[in-house]
Design an enzyme around this catalytic site. Structure first.
Site, PDB file in Angstrom:
ATOM      1  N   HIS A   1       0.824  -1.209   0.000  1.00 59.25           N
ATOM      2  CA  HIS A   1       0.000   0.000   0.000  1.00 59.25           C
ATOM      3  C   HIS A   1       0.856   1.255   0.000  1.00 59.25           C
ATOM      4  O   HIS A   1       2.029   1.214   0.328  1.00 59.25           O
ATOM      5  CB  HIS A   1      -0.987   0.032   1.171  1.00 59.25           C
ATOM      6  CG  HIS A   1      -0.359   0.105   2.534  1.00 59.25           C
ATOM      7  ND1 HIS A   1      -0.077  -1.007   3.292  1.00 59.25           N
ATOM      8  CD2 HIS A   1       0.034   1.165   3.288  1.00 59.25           C
ATOM      9  CE1 HIS A   1       0.457  -0.649   4.444  1.00 59.25           C
ATOM     10  NE2 HIS A   1       0.547   0.678   4.465  1.00 59.25           N
TER      11      HIS A   1
ATOM     12  N   GLU B   1       7.635   0.951   5.159  1.00 63.30           N
ATOM     13  CA  GLU B   1       7.069  -0.064   6.031  1.00 63.30           C
ATOM     14  C   GLU B   1       7.284  -1.413   5.365  1.00 63.30           C
ATOM     15  O   GLU B   1       7.095  -1.563   4.153  1.00 63.30           O
ATOM     16  CB  GLU B   1       5.569   0.175   6.239  1.00 63.30           C
ATOM     17  CG  GLU B   1       4.902  -0.870   7.116  1.00 63.30           C
ATOM     18  CD  GLU B   1       3.404  -0.660   7.292  1.00 63.30           C
ATOM     19  OE1 GLU B   1       2.821  -1.288   8.180  1.00 63.30           O
ATOM     20  OE2 GLU B   1       2.814   0.141   6.534  1.00 63.30           O
TER      21      GLU B   1
END
Length: 134
Positions: free
Chosen positions: A7, A130
């Site tokens: 994402h 991340e």
């Protein structure tokens, strides 16, 4: 080592307005708000055919998103998330290569219920990264 893009996270000053814009203007499949107290955020995931967009909104006064929104009052891209097969192996490789893992260095459970780590943006061309175990 990294897999697919999981994402792109966008910090927003108004979660309801941003969710409505993606749903109504862009015709996206928008999920329900989800509080993530361990990370100090409320998130909404927008499902796309090839990845997701994660809208981030501060959850509480100590949210790390508060500082980002102070610097960027209109919001903006906060981080990108890549999938990895083994979060501990990825962490150890990153550290061996000189990358800084934020926090304690131990994975936390992320919004998808899977272990995640964050890597210092100064080590990745100004981009907070991340890593999420799949």
């Amino acid at each position: 080592m990294i897999g697919r893009l999981n994402h792109v996270a966008i910090a927003v000053p108004d979660l309801e307005a941003a969710s409505a814009q993606y749903k109504n203007t862009l015709g996206a499949n928008v999920g329900a708000p989800q509080d993530e107290p361990d990370h100090g955020v409320t998130v909404v995931f927008i499902e796309l055919p090839n990845t997701k967009i994660e809208l981030l909104y501060p959850l509480g006064e100590d949210s790390p998103i508060n500082g980002f929104l102070e610097k960027n009052p209109a919001g903006g891209i906060h981080h990108i998330c890549y999938e990895v097969d083994d979060i501990l192996e990825a962490r150890d490789k990153m550290k061996a290569e000189g990358a800084r893992v934020l926090g304690t260095g131990e994975p936390k459970i992320g919004a998808h219920g899977k272990p995640v780590l964050f890597l210092h943006p100064k080590d990745f061309n100004g981009c907070l990264v991340e890593l999420e175990q799949v």
